[in-house]
Design a protein around this motif. Sequence first.
Motif, PDB file in Angstrom:
ATOM      1  N   ARG A  10      -2.625   6.702  12.237  1.00  0.00           N
ATOM      2  CA  ARG A  10      -3.675   7.172  11.327  1.00  0.00           C
ATOM      3  C   ARG A  10      -3.273   8.522  10.727  1.00  0.00           C
ATOM      4  O   ARG A  10      -3.080   9.508  11.449  1.00  0.00           O
ATOM      5  N   TYR A  48     -17.103   6.239   0.934  1.00  0.00           N
ATOM      6  CA  TYR A  48     -17.233   7.597   1.453  1.00  0.00           C
ATOM      7  C   TYR A  48     -16.415   8.617   0.654  1.00  0.00           C
ATOM      8  O   TYR A  48     -16.925   9.643   0.218  1.00  0.00           O
ATOM      9  N   GLU A  49     -15.135   8.331   0.457  1.00  0.00           N
ATOM     10  CA  GLU A  49     -14.235   9.295  -0.207  1.00  0.00           C
ATOM     11  C   GLU A  49     -13.054   8.523  -0.814  1.00  0.00           C
ATOM     12  O   GLU A  49     -11.932   8.605  -0.337  1.00  0.00           O
ATOM     13  N   HIS A  90      -9.842   2.818  -0.529  1.00  0.00           N
ATOM     14  CA  HIS A  90     -11.151   2.942   0.099  1.00  0.00           C
ATOM     15  C   HIS A  90     -11.336   1.778   1.056  1.00  0.00           C
ATOM     16  O   HIS A  90     -10.551   0.821   1.051  1.00  0.00           O
ATOM     17  N   SER A 123     -11.492   0.750  11.233  1.00  0.00           N
ATOM     18  CA  SER A 123     -11.254   0.623  12.667  1.00  0.00           C
ATOM     19  C   SER A 123     -10.047  -0.279  12.894  1.00  0.00           C
ATOM     20  O   SER A 123      -9.567  -0.948  11.979  1.00  0.00           O
ATOM     21  N   LYS A 130     -10.203  11.492   4.783  1.00  0.00           N
ATOM     22  CA  LYS A 130     -11.013  11.711   5.985  1.00  0.00           C
ATOM     23  C   LYS A 130     -12.295  10.899   5.925  1.00  0.00           C
ATOM     24  O   LYS A 130     -12.717  10.290   6.912  1.00  0.00           O
ATOM     25  N   GLY A 131     -12.919  10.852   4.751  1.00  0.00           N
ATOM     26  CA  GLY A 131     -14.153  10.102   4.612  1.00  0.00           C
ATOM     27  C   GLY A 131     -13.964   8.616   4.854  1.00  0.00           C
ATOM     28  O   GLY A 131     -14.758   7.977   5.546  1.00  0.00           O
ATOM     29  N   GLU A 132     -12.909   8.046   4.296  1.00  0.00           N
ATOM     30  CA  GLU A 132     -12.702   6.603   4.431  1.00  0.00           C
ATOM     31  C   GLU A 132     -12.338   6.195   5.853  1.00  0.00           C
ATOM     32  O   GLU A 132     -12.635   5.069   6.271  1.00  0.00           O
ATOM     33  N   TRP A 133     -11.744   7.107   6.626  1.00  0.00           N
ATOM     34  CA  TRP A 133     -11.443   6.768   8.018  1.00  0.00           C
ATOM     35  C   TRP A 133     -12.721   6.505   8.812  1.00  0.00           C
ATOM     36  O   TRP A 133     -12.695   5.846   9.850  1.00  0.00           O
ATOM     37  N   GLN A 134     -13.854   6.993   8.334  1.00  0.00           N
ATOM     38  CA  GLN A 134     -15.121   6.710   9.014  1.00  0.00           C
ATOM     39  C   GLN A 134     -15.435   5.211   9.036  1.00  0.00           C
ATOM     40  O   GLN A 134     -16.177   4.740   9.895  1.00  0.00           O
ATOM     41  N   ALA A 135     -14.888   4.483   8.071  1.00  0.00           N
ATOM     42  CA  ALA A 135     -15.205   3.056   7.932  1.00  0.00           C
ATOM     43  C   ALA A 135     -14.026   2.158   8.275  1.00  0.00           C
ATOM     44  O   ALA A 135     -14.085   0.947   8.044  1.00  0.00           O
TER      45      ALA A 135
END
Length: 252
Positions: A93, A123-124, A56, A86, A79-84
């Motif tokens: 990725r 997130y996930e 995470h 960078s 997919k959720g953790e890629w939101q956070a």
Amino acid sequence: MKIDILASGSKGNCIALTSGEHTILIDAGIAKTKIEKRLLDVGVIPHHIQAILVTHAHGDHIKGLPLANKYRIPVWASKGEWQAISGVDDELRCVADTTYGRYDPIGLGELLIIPFGVHHDAYEPLGYVIDDTSERACVVFDTGKVDDNMLDIMAGCTTYIIESNHDPDMVAEGEYPDSIKARILSDLGHLSNDQTATALLQLVQGEGERIILTHLSGNNNLPALAKMTVRQALERKGYKAGYDFTIRVISD
């Protein structure tokens, strides 16, 4: 399978698992330069890392991800953790995806990686089972509980790398604000010693499994207490420490 704990705890988490010519990292939560040095200390050349698997996107699990760009290492996360996350080049990725509600296995050389969902305030978040046909290891860092789906996927491992974060009484009596205490103790927080012992009681079959307790709180736990809680639970089941199972505790 060679397992090297490069860092564990609130200051950062990173594990190297090596099978044959293939090495993967679970998380990269310390500075890139520290990861490089600690890899070399255990005989792993950073250029040989096949992938970084992210549980995470909290800082103590992704701080060292610039390592990926330097050595062109693919990074896997939900997919959720890629939101956070960078700063990782687009071509590196990789998304741990699902089919019919379960995560798709990831093949890396002779390694088969099986992601699975855990329970944390991210997130996930994910845990991972790593199978090289001769050994099967499971990594579970931050999770507030262990559910039946997790137990099903974690079953049959030869090594369990699992957090044993805190003692609830020490949390209650500690100096953290009530909001932080509630987070730690929640189903989206961290496993207590007793929760970890309960999960391992359902998983360990007395076949010489290795247990590695990780992500201990420096303020709310003691290595000896974490080890004693798990050992006594398994011994009450009739298993003998050092013969039916082994326990190692990793602390800051």
